[in-house]
Motif scaffolding. Structure first.
Motif, PDB file in Angstrom:
ATOM      1  N   LEU A   1      -2.451  -5.653 -10.617  1.00 57.56           N
ATOM      2  CA  LEU A   1      -1.407  -6.401  -9.925  1.00 57.56           C
ATOM      3  C   LEU A   1      -1.517  -7.849 -10.355  1.00 57.56           C
ATOM      4  N   LYS A   2      -0.440  -8.389 -10.924  1.00 57.11           N
ATOM      5  CA  LYS A   2      -0.548  -9.699 -11.554  1.00 57.11           C
ATOM      6  C   LYS A   2       0.389 -10.761 -11.004  1.00 57.11           C
ATOM      7  N   SER A   3       1.388 -10.396 -10.220  1.00 60.67           N
ATOM      8  CA  SER A   3       2.342 -11.391  -9.747  1.00 60.67           C
ATOM      9  C   SER A   3       2.177 -11.662  -8.251  1.00 60.67           C
ATOM     10  N   GLN A   4       2.669 -12.791  -7.804  1.00 58.00           N
ATOM     11  CA  GLN A   4       2.657 -13.101  -6.378  1.00 58.00           C
ATOM     12  C   GLN A   4       3.440 -12.064  -5.599  1.00 58.00           C
ATOM     13  N   ASN A   5       4.539 -11.606  -6.186  1.00 63.31           N
ATOM     14  CA  ASN A   5       5.365 -10.588  -5.531  1.00 63.31           C
ATOM     15  C   ASN A   5       4.577  -9.310  -5.270  1.00 63.31           C
ATOM     16  N   ALA A   6       3.780  -8.889  -6.254  1.00 57.51           N
ATOM     17  CA  ALA A   6       2.966  -7.682  -6.095  1.00 57.51           C
ATOM     18  C   ALA A   6       1.899  -7.885  -5.024  1.00 57.51           C
TER      19      ALA A   6
ATOM     20  N   THR B   1       3.299  -9.568 -21.604  1.00 61.72           N
ATOM     21  CA  THR B   1       3.022  -9.058 -20.258  1.00 61.72           C
ATOM     22  C   THR B   1       3.552  -9.977 -19.154  1.00 61.72           C
ATOM     23  N   ALA B   2       4.055 -11.148 -19.526  1.00 66.95           N
ATOM     24  CA  ALA B   2       4.438 -12.158 -18.537  1.00 66.95           C
ATOM     25  C   ALA B   2       5.500 -11.699 -17.533  1.00 66.95           C
ATOM     26  N   PRO B   3       6.521 -10.939 -17.936  1.00 70.02           N
ATOM     27  CA  PRO B   3       7.598 -10.631 -16.978  1.00 70.02           C
ATOM     28  C   PRO B   3       7.260  -9.580 -15.918  1.00 70.02           C
ATOM     29  N   TYR B   4       6.082  -8.995 -15.975  1.00 72.05           N
ATOM     30  CA  TYR B   4       5.800  -7.818 -15.153  1.00 72.05           C
ATOM     31  C   TYR B   4       4.958  -8.135 -13.917  1.00 72.05           C
ATOM     32  N   ASP B   5       5.196  -7.329 -12.872  1.00 68.82           N
ATOM     33  CA  ASP B   5       4.429  -7.451 -11.634  1.00 68.82           C
ATOM     34  C   ASP B   5       3.142  -6.639 -11.676  1.00 68.82           C
TER      35      ASP B   5
ATOM     36  N   LYS C   1      11.431  -2.284  -6.449  1.00 65.21           N
ATOM     37  CA  LYS C   1      11.898  -3.495  -7.125  1.00 65.21           C
ATOM     38  C   LYS C   1      10.778  -4.265  -7.845  1.00 65.21           C
ATOM     39  N   LEU C   2       9.577  -3.685  -7.922  1.00 64.39           N
ATOM     40  CA  LEU C   2       8.531  -4.298  -8.735  1.00 64.39           C
ATOM     41  C   LEU C   2       8.669  -3.814 -10.177  1.00 64.39           C
TER      42      LEU C   2
ATOM     43  N   MET D   1       2.834   3.355  -2.975  1.00 67.71           N
ATOM     44  CA  MET D   1       1.761   3.764  -3.860  1.00 67.71           C
ATOM     45  C   MET D   1       0.427   3.415  -3.209  1.00 67.71           C
ATOM     46  N   GLU D   2      -0.519   4.362  -3.249  1.00 64.31           N
ATOM     47  CA  GLU D   2      -1.845   4.134  -2.696  1.00 64.31           C
ATOM     48  C   GLU D   2      -2.817   3.795  -3.835  1.00 64.31           C
ATOM     49  N   LEU D   3      -3.554   2.707  -3.670  1.00 67.75           N
ATOM     50  CA  LEU D   3      -4.500   2.270  -4.689  1.00 67.75           C
ATOM     51  C   LEU D   3      -5.846   1.928  -4.056  1.00 67.75           C
ATOM     52  N   PHE D   4      -6.900   2.009  -4.889  1.00 62.13           N
ATOM     53  CA  PHE D   4      -8.256   1.715  -4.429  1.00 62.13           C
ATOM     54  C   PHE D   4      -8.886   0.665  -5.340  1.00 62.13           C
TER      55      PHE D   4
END
Length: 222
Positions: free
Chosen positions: A155-160, A108-112, A60-61, A1-4
């Motif tokens: 983007l909220k998680s370390q994984n993301a 919202t806690a479980p989401y990346d 897997k996000l 995915m491309e984001l700005f």
């Protein structure tokens, strides 16, 4: 995915855990898929800024899509109310906020990554008008689209964050995009005040909703 991401500086490596807690969806890194929108975000003054580009491997996000059929505007609104600083000045506003958070809150806690509509500071005044029983939910649904604020990705998680790859940045002309930002805001506000001139006799106020006036299915249609 491309984001700005629009900013006053080049951000090659966003830092997890930085940023304001009182943004729309809490602390995270806010992006858009629309380059011009990111340019407007960057142009907070005529000095301009930068549009930073990223590629993100989303495999897997976990996504929380507040624009999906699973949710409606009050779910989105409850997330804002939990995270934004809301200055309440009347008893109805306090009761309305407590009711919406209790009945429509989203974990919202479980989401990346969180995807949803954007509400900048000026548009948040429309939310206050709804909480104070000044406008109906039908009018609120219209006003939140008046300025075409678009969709944002947080983007909220370390994984993301770990999956973000910086692909470049472009300096933007603040004189051009700051002007566009002002036009977007002014156009929406004029449309909002025009909307207030029209009585919404068939609409539903927050008091109606607190009394059980709309089902979740009816709210999803909105």
């Amino acid at each position: 995915m491309e984001l700005f991401h629009g900013s006053d500086k080049i951000i090659e490596k966003p830092i997890f855990g930085h940023g304001r807690l009182d943004n729309d969806y809490g602390r995270g890194f806010y992006c858009t898929k629309v380059w011009d929108m990111a340019a407007e975000w960057a142009a907070t003054t005529e000095l301009g800024g930068f549009v930073n580009s990223y590629h993100i491997d989303t495999d897997k996000l976990s996504f929380l899509d507040l624009q999906s059929d699973e949710f409606h505007i009050l779910h989105w609104l409850s997330v804002l109310l939990v995270n934004r600083i809301v200055r309440l000045s009347s008893p109805i506003e306090k009761r309305a906020m407590a009711f919406l958070v209790k009945n429509y809150s989203v974990d919202t806690a479980p989401y990346d990554i969180i995807k949803g509509y954007r509400a900048d500071d000026s548009y948040f005044s429309f939310v206050r008008a709804f909480l104070s029983n000044t406008i109906t939910i039908e009018q609120l649904s219209v006003t939140m689209h008046l300025g075409d604020l678009g969709t944002q990705y947080m983007l909220k998680s370390q994984n993301a964050f770990d999956r973000m790859v910086f692909t470049g940045s472009v300096a933007i002309d603040g004189r051009v995009f700051y002007s566009k930002r002002l036009v977007r805001d002014t156009t929406a506000r004029h449309a909002y005040f025009d909307l207030l001139e029209k009585e919404d006799a068939d609409g539903h106020t927050v008091r109606d909703i607190m009394k059980g006036g709309l089902s979740d299915d009816e709210l999803r249609i909105l």
